[in-house]
Design a protein around this motif. Structure first.
Motif, PDB file in Angstrom:
ATOM      1  N   VAL A  57      22.772  49.339 -14.928  1.00  0.00           N
ATOM      2  CA  VAL A  57      24.217  49.162 -14.749  1.00  0.00           C
ATOM      3  C   VAL A  57      24.785  48.125 -15.717  1.00  0.00           C
ATOM      4  O   VAL A  57      25.717  48.422 -16.469  1.00  0.00           O
ATOM      5  CB  VAL A  57      24.546  48.842 -13.268  1.00  0.00           C
ATOM      6  N   PRO A  58      24.252  46.901 -15.765  1.00  0.00           N
ATOM      7  CA  PRO A  58      24.833  45.942 -16.717  1.00  0.00           C
ATOM      8  C   PRO A  58      24.584  46.316 -18.176  1.00  0.00           C
ATOM      9  O   PRO A  58      25.428  46.041 -19.039  1.00  0.00           O
ATOM     10  CB  PRO A  58      24.172  44.615 -16.368  1.00  0.00           C
ATOM     11  N   VAL A  63      27.204  47.873 -23.141  1.00  0.00           N
ATOM     12  CA  VAL A  63      27.284  48.701 -24.343  1.00  0.00           C
ATOM     13  C   VAL A  63      28.680  49.301 -24.497  1.00  0.00           C
ATOM     14  O   VAL A  63      29.154  49.520 -25.607  1.00  0.00           O
ATOM     15  CB  VAL A  63      26.207  49.800 -24.295  1.00  0.00           C
ATOM     16  N   ARG A  64      29.354  49.536 -23.399  1.00  0.00           N
ATOM     17  CA  ARG A  64      30.701  50.116 -23.478  1.00  0.00           C
ATOM     18  C   ARG A  64      31.789  49.057 -23.670  1.00  0.00           C
ATOM     19  O   ARG A  64      32.819  49.327 -24.276  1.00  0.00           O
ATOM     20  CB  ARG A  64      30.997  50.912 -22.221  1.00  0.00           C
ATOM     21  N   LYS A  65      31.568  47.829 -23.162  1.00  0.00           N
ATOM     22  CA  LYS A  65      32.642  46.825 -23.147  1.00  0.00           C
ATOM     23  C   LYS A  65      32.478  45.690 -24.156  1.00  0.00           C
ATOM     24  O   LYS A  65      33.439  45.206 -24.706  1.00  0.00           O
ATOM     25  CB  LYS A  65      32.758  46.208 -21.739  1.00  0.00           C
ATOM     26  N   VAL A  66      31.258  45.225 -24.374  1.00  0.00           N
ATOM     27  CA  VAL A  66      31.012  44.057 -25.235  1.00  0.00           C
ATOM     28  C   VAL A  66      30.880  44.535 -26.684  1.00  0.00           C
ATOM     29  O   VAL A  66      30.030  45.381 -26.990  1.00  0.00           O
ATOM     30  CB  VAL A  66      29.739  43.314 -24.777  1.00  0.00           C
ATOM     31  N   GLN A  78      18.720  50.471 -25.518  1.00  0.00           N
ATOM     32  CA  GLN A  78      19.123  50.554 -24.111  1.00  0.00           C
ATOM     33  C   GLN A  78      17.966  51.037 -23.248  1.00  0.00           C
ATOM     34  O   GLN A  78      17.693  50.485 -22.180  1.00  0.00           O
ATOM     35  CB  GLN A  78      20.313  51.498 -23.960  1.00  0.00           C
ATOM     36  N   ALA A  79      17.276  52.075 -23.722  1.00  0.00           N
ATOM     37  CA  ALA A  79      16.137  52.609 -22.972  1.00  0.00           C
ATOM     38  C   ALA A  79      15.029  51.576 -22.854  1.00  0.00           C
ATOM     39  O   ALA A  79      14.385  51.457 -21.801  1.00  0.00           O
ATOM     40  CB  ALA A  79      15.612  53.870 -23.645  1.00  0.00           C
TER      41      ALA A  79
END
Length: 115
Positions: A57-58, A63-66, A78-79
């Motif tokens: 979740v974080p 990855v979408r916001k920062v 990410q994986a």
């Protein structure tokens, strides 16, 4: 290199044709060890699943916001973050569960001998 297959087959055959008969205590120890390892595996899988969700979740949110994470964390990164947390949780939980089971078992055996 390695062990030639003929020699390996002879060693395996020699092991099974042993004239020694295992005691019932050995059978109990073997079944207890299997039970404890199964308990550890179950607990480890639960912990790994929880860790995967908790770390996913974080990571995916970042990855979408920062902006830095968006620029530098590709799918592989990410994986790796998510699976690294899951793997660590699995092995740590299995280790702790098996050790706790062994400790509980040794205390029970000690109490039975002193009583």
């Amino acid at each position: 290199m390695g062990i030639p297959s003929e020699m390996r087959d002879i060693w395996i055959q020699r092991r099974t044709d042993s004239f020694l008969i295992p005691s019932p205590a050995e059978d109990e120890k073997k079944s207890r060890a299997e039970q404890y390892s199964q308990e550890g595996i179950r607990a480890g899988i639960k912990a790994a699943a929880i860790a995967a969700v908790v770390s996913a979740v974080p990571t995916l949110t970042a990855v979408r916001k920062v902006p830095w994470a968006k620029a530098n964390l590709n799918h592989t990164a990410q994986a790796l973050i998510i699976s690294g947390a899951s793997i660590a949780a699995y092995f740590i939980t299995v280790d702790k569960t098996v050790l706790e089971s062994a400790r509980r078992n040794s205390r029970a055996q000690f109490d039975n001998k002193t009583a």
